[in-house]
Design a protein around this motif. Sequence first.
Motif, mmCIF file in Angstrom:
data_model
loop_
_atom_site.group_PDB
_atom_site.id
_atom_site.type_symbol
_atom_site.label_atom_id
_atom_site.label_comp_id
_atom_site.label_asym_id
_atom_site.label_seq_id
_atom_site.Cartn_x
_atom_site.Cartn_y
_atom_site.Cartn_z
ATOM 1 N N VAL A 1 -17.544 7.910 80.931
ATOM 2 C CA VAL A 1 -18.157 8.004 82.255
ATOM 3 C C VAL A 1 -17.556 6.864 83.072
ATOM 4 C CG1 VAL A 1 -20.292 7.995 83.590
ATOM 5 C CG2 VAL A 1 -20.267 8.990 81.294
ATOM 6 N N ILE A 2 -16.967 7.247 84.198
ATOM 7 C CA ILE A 2 -16.252 6.277 85.020
ATOM 8 C C ILE A 2 -16.802 6.290 86.450
ATOM 9 C CG2 ILE A 2 -14.138 6.467 83.662
ATOM 10 C CD1 ILE A 2 -13.030 8.224 86.033
ATOM 11 N N VAL A 3 -16.410 5.262 87.197
ATOM 12 C CA VAL A 3 -16.732 5.207 88.618
ATOM 13 C C VAL A 3 -15.670 6.000 89.367
ATOM 14 C CG1 VAL A 3 -16.989 3.668 90.608
ATOM 15 C CG2 VAL A 3 -17.826 2.948 88.352
ATOM 16 N N GLU B 1 -16.748 -0.030 76.829
ATOM 17 C CA GLU B 1 -16.451 1.085 77.731
ATOM 18 C C GLU B 1 -17.719 1.824 78.149
ATOM 19 O OE1 GLU B 1 -13.575 3.605 75.887
ATOM 20 O OE2 GLU B 1 -12.046 2.042 75.835
ATOM 21 N N GLY B 2 -18.863 1.344 77.697
ATOM 22 C CA GLY B 2 -20.119 1.971 78.066
ATOM 23 C C GLY B 2 -20.334 3.335 77.445
ATOM 24 N N LYS B 3 -19.812 3.557 76.235
ATOM 25 C CA LYS B 3 -19.926 4.869 75.583
ATOM 26 C C LYS B 3 -21.237 4.971 74.810
ATOM 27 C CE LYS B 3 -16.170 4.326 73.409
ATOM 28 N NZ LYS B 3 -15.021 4.410 72.517
ATOM 29 N N ALA B 4 -21.978 6.037 75.073
ATOM 30 C CA ALA B 4 -23.174 6.355 74.304
ATOM 31 C C ALA B 4 -22.769 7.295 73.172
ATOM 32 C CB ALA B 4 -24.219 6.999 75.210
ATOM 33 N N LEU C 1 -34.057 7.773 71.377
ATOM 34 C CA LEU C 1 -33.110 7.330 72.409
ATOM 35 C C LEU C 1 -32.098 6.286 71.931
ATOM 36 C CD1 LEU C 1 -35.516 7.147 75.477
ATOM 37 C CD2 LEU C 1 -34.255 9.112 74.606
ATOM 38 N N ILE C 2 -32.012 6.075 70.623
ATOM 39 C CA ILE C 2 -31.070 5.079 70.104
ATOM 40 C C ILE C 2 -29.634 5.420 70.496
ATOM 41 C CG2 ILE C 2 -30.061 4.133 67.983
ATOM 42 C CD1 ILE C 2 -32.928 4.286 66.795
ATOM 43 N N GLY C 3 -29.278 6.698 70.465
ATOM 44 C CA GLY C 3 -27.926 7.099 70.834
ATOM 45 C C GLY C 3 -27.570 6.747 72.269
ATOM 46 N N TYR C 4 -28.569 6.775 73.153
ATOM 47 C CA TYR C 4 -28.322 6.386 74.542
ATOM 48 C C TYR C 4 -28.109 4.878 74.655
ATOM 49 C CZ TYR C 4 -29.711 10.959 76.359
ATOM 50 O OH TYR C 4 -29.781 12.292 76.651
ATOM 51 N N LEU C 5 -28.827 4.119 73.859
ATOM 52 C CA LEU C 5 -28.748 2.660 73.954
ATOM 53 C C LEU C 5 -27.425 2.095 73.450
ATOM 54 C CD1 LEU C 5 -32.383 1.796 72.845
ATOM 55 C CD2 LEU C 5 -31.455 1.963 75.173
ATOM 56 N N LEU C 6 -26.652 2.899 72.740
ATOM 57 C CA LEU C 6 -25.356 2.432 72.243
ATOM 58 C C LEU C 6 -24.443 1.979 73.377
ATOM 59 C CD1 LEU C 6 -24.573 5.108 69.510
ATOM 60 C CD2 LEU C 6 -25.380 2.767 69.162
ATOM 61 N N VAL D 1 -9.067 2.971 85.283
ATOM 62 C CA VAL D 1 -10.420 3.361 85.658
ATOM 63 C C VAL D 1 -11.387 2.204 85.483
ATOM 64 C CG1 VAL D 1 -10.045 5.777 85.001
ATOM 65 C CG2 VAL D 1 -11.050 4.202 83.357
ATOM 66 N N THR D 2 -12.513 2.330 86.168
ATOM 67 C CA THR D 2 -13.621 1.404 85.987
ATOM 68 C C THR D 2 -14.721 2.171 85.282
ATOM 69 O OG1 THR D 2 -13.064 0.224 88.025
ATOM 70 C CG2 THR D 2 -15.296 -0.062 87.167
ATOM 71 N N PHE D 3 -15.119 1.691 84.122
ATOM 72 C CA PHE D 3 -16.170 2.367 83.382
ATOM 73 C C PHE D 3 -17.504 2.163 84.092
ATOM 74 C CE2 PHE D 3 -12.824 1.546 80.294
ATOM 75 C CZ PHE D 3 -12.583 2.853 79.887
ATOM 76 N N ALA D 4 -18.340 3.169 84.028
ATOM 77 C CA ALA D 4 -19.611 3.168 84.761
ATOM 78 C C ALA D 4 -20.544 2.074 84.247
ATOM 79 C CB ALA D 4 -20.283 4.525 84.624
ATOM 80 N N PRO D 5 -21.107 1.296 85.172
ATOM 81 C CA PRO D 5 -22.076 0.279 84.754
ATOM 82 C C PRO D 5 -23.381 0.930 84.285
ATOM 83 C CG PRO D 5 -21.736 0.217 87.138
ATOM 84 C CD PRO D 5 -20.810 1.249 86.588
#
Length: 158
Positions: free
Chosen positions: A150-152, A137-140, A126-131, A14-18
């Motif tokens: 979250v993947i493409v 892997e772009g995980k919040a 919003l700190i949890g979102y910025l993680l 998979v490609t993780f979501a940008p």
Amino acid sequence: VKFKMTEDAVRRDVTFAPAAKRIAATLIDIALLTLVAWLTIGVIGPALMEIPEKHFHQHLVMILCSYVLLLWIFLNHFMLPGSARRGSVGKQLMGLAVISADGRTMSPSQAVQRVFGQLLSMATALIGYLLFLGDEEGKALHDNLAATRVIVRGGSDD
């Protein structure tokens, strides 16, 4: 025979979501929620309140409008991500999908955990979102709590 993807298999396939696509998907979801809120509370509610009180109780109008909003939130954040659609309306429009860490459709309990994590993120400025900005892997926070990614869709970000 059940097939279970390992963490390594998920990373390869998979490609993780940008970040830009995730942010855009969130903004779409916020815009749609705002539209639903405006239509129910700003347009439909006041129009229904014009009906004489002997025919229609005004408190009932606001309760109905609130239920419409809650239904939208429930469908968009609990049902759609755990369904074959694998994501909120914003994620679908941005070509993203939410999957379990093992590559499967996330479970209802994971959907609840994601929403709980999103509420925690909002409560912490919003700190949890910025993680997700510093995670490979772009995980919040909500992805970590629920063991989701979250993947493409389709595996590449063209």
